[in-house]
Design an enzyme around this catalytic site. Structure first.
Site, PDB file in Angstrom:
ATOM      1  CG  ASP A 198     -10.105  -0.439   4.668  1.00  0.00           C
ATOM      2  OD1 ASP A 198      -9.739  -0.930   3.587  1.00  0.00           O
ATOM      3  OD2 ASP A 198      -9.428  -0.475   5.706  1.00  0.00           O
TER       4      ASP A 198
ATOM      5  CE  LYS B 221      -3.887  -2.414   1.965  1.00  0.00           C
ATOM      6  NZ  LYS B 221      -4.590  -2.971   3.110  1.00  0.00           N
TER       7      LYS B 221
ATOM      8  CD  GLN C 294      -3.717  -4.715   6.096  1.00  0.00           C
ATOM      9  OE1 GLN C 294      -3.778  -3.675   5.471  1.00  0.00           O
ATOM     10  NE2 GLN C 294      -4.144  -5.845   5.601  1.00  0.00           N
TER      11      GLN C 294
HETATM   12  N1  GUN Z   1      -7.149  -7.085   5.681  1.00  0.00           N
HETATM   13  C1  GUN Z   1      -7.447  -7.823   4.591  1.00  0.00           C
HETATM   14  N2  GUN Z   1      -8.047  -7.066   3.647  1.00  0.00           N
HETATM   15  C2  GUN Z   1      -8.123  -5.819   4.167  1.00  0.00           C
HETATM   16  C3  GUN Z   1      -8.632  -4.594   3.668  1.00  0.00           C
HETATM   17  O1  GUN Z   1      -9.170  -4.485   2.558  1.00  0.00           O
HETATM   18  N3  GUN Z   1      -8.525  -3.523   4.503  1.00  0.00           N
HETATM   19  C4  GUN Z   1      -7.965  -3.614   5.743  1.00  0.00           C
HETATM   20  N4  GUN Z   1      -7.918  -2.515   6.491  1.00  0.00           N
HETATM   21  N5  GUN Z   1      -7.483  -4.743   6.230  1.00  0.00           N
HETATM   22  C5  GUN Z   1      -7.556  -5.829   5.439  1.00  0.00           C
END
Ligand code: GUN
Length: 286
Positions: free
Chosen positions: A119, A52, A96
């Site tokens: 998200d 990211k 995350q």
């Molecule tokens: N863990 C797995 N996929 C995601 C996601 O799309 N966003 C976040 N914040 N954590 C994750």
């Protein structure tokens, strides 16, 4: 043989569109900023977070990582989120998941300002998606819709089957297909006659988290098969939920793993961060 939908190519297109808009914002003195929080040292989460940050750098988005130890308590984490909510240089906040088990994920998600919730996990954003009035869509379902559109596939009137009912993928995925007038069924671990239901799908979305879960006999000839899974096979190779080499002989369209949904999830986060920056600078209407 199915047409392979190239997620890397579509993600490249989305990324270059985002990069162009970021440059336009920068010329007006606005640099979109994303805060990425990681708690503990889960190796998969570390890879996702590093990716990211790399993605942000590629398109000119400022990113800042907050790596907290696994024994961080919930109040400390929420205090960090609150401080980021109040920073004008941070437009998006991503925590995350999964979080260590002593932390209530819902409490943390609810602490994120809905305007910075890139998200789209906050209950208020989830509610907005339900009523079809949203600024952000969760990255994976939004990426799947982009892939479907990129292949020129219409959802209208189609039978859509989503396998998986998670808050992150399955539930919002079903809602987005419904918004485009699909006839949607959600299947899960307690579903009876799963094979038969899947075999009726014109559009089949696999978000189960199990290697080769979708076999060729579960796929209607010509169907669109979208594989959201990220698994490792016995040799450590990255694989989806779909038995790709058998299913591609039956399906009309299929996404590979890697190179399908994964790159799109990453690209949509950049798009959401850009949208957040525009909204917070009154350059877009809610
Ligand atoms: N863990 C797995 N996929 C995601 C996601 O799309 N966003 C976040 N914040 N954590 C994750």
């Amino acid at each position: 043989m199915a047409v392979i939908i190239d997620g890397k190519a579509v993600a490249d297109r989305v990324r270059s569109e985002v990069a162009m808009e970021v440059q336009q914002l920068k010329s007006r003195g606005i640099t979109p900023g994303l805060a990425v929080i990681i708690v503990g040292d889960d190796p998969a989460s570390r890879v996702y977070v590093d990716n990211k940050k790399k993605d942000c750098a590629r398109v000119g988005i400022y990113s800042e990582e907050f790596a907290l130890p696994a024994d961080t308590d919930q109040e400390q984490l929420i205090a960090l989120v609150t401080s980021l909510n109040n920073r004008s240089d941070i437009n998006g906040i991503l925590c995350q998941l999964p979080l260590p088990s002593h932390i209530d994920e819902n409490a943390v998600i609810s602490a994120i300002s809905p305007a910075k919730d890139v998200d789209a996990f906050h209950p208020s954003n989830v509610g907005n998606i339900m009523i079809g009035k949203y600024s952000f869509l969760p990255c994976t379902p939004a990426g799947v819709m982009e892939l479907i559109h990129s292949a020129g596939i219409s959802v209208e009137g189609k039978r859509c089957v989503v396998i998986g009912r998670s808050n992150i993928v399955g539930k919002p995925m079903a809602m987005l297909l419904l918004h485009e007038n699909g006839t949607v069924t959600i299947c899960h671990s307690r579903t009876k006659d799963l094979k038969e239901i899947c075999a009726e799908a014109d559009i089949l979305i696999a978000a189960v988290g199990r290697l080769k879960f979708v076999t060729a006999d579960m796929v209607k000839p010509g169907a669109v098969v979208i594989d959201v899974g990220i698994n490792r096979d016995e040799n450590g190779k990255l694989c989806g939920d779909v038995d790709f080499y058998k299913v591609e002989k039956v399906a009309g369209y299929i996404t590979p793993v890697p190179g399908g949904v994964g790159p799109m999830t990453r690209a949509m986060l950049l798009k959401n961060t850009l949208t957040a920056a525009k909204l917070q600078n009154a350059l877009l209407m809610e």
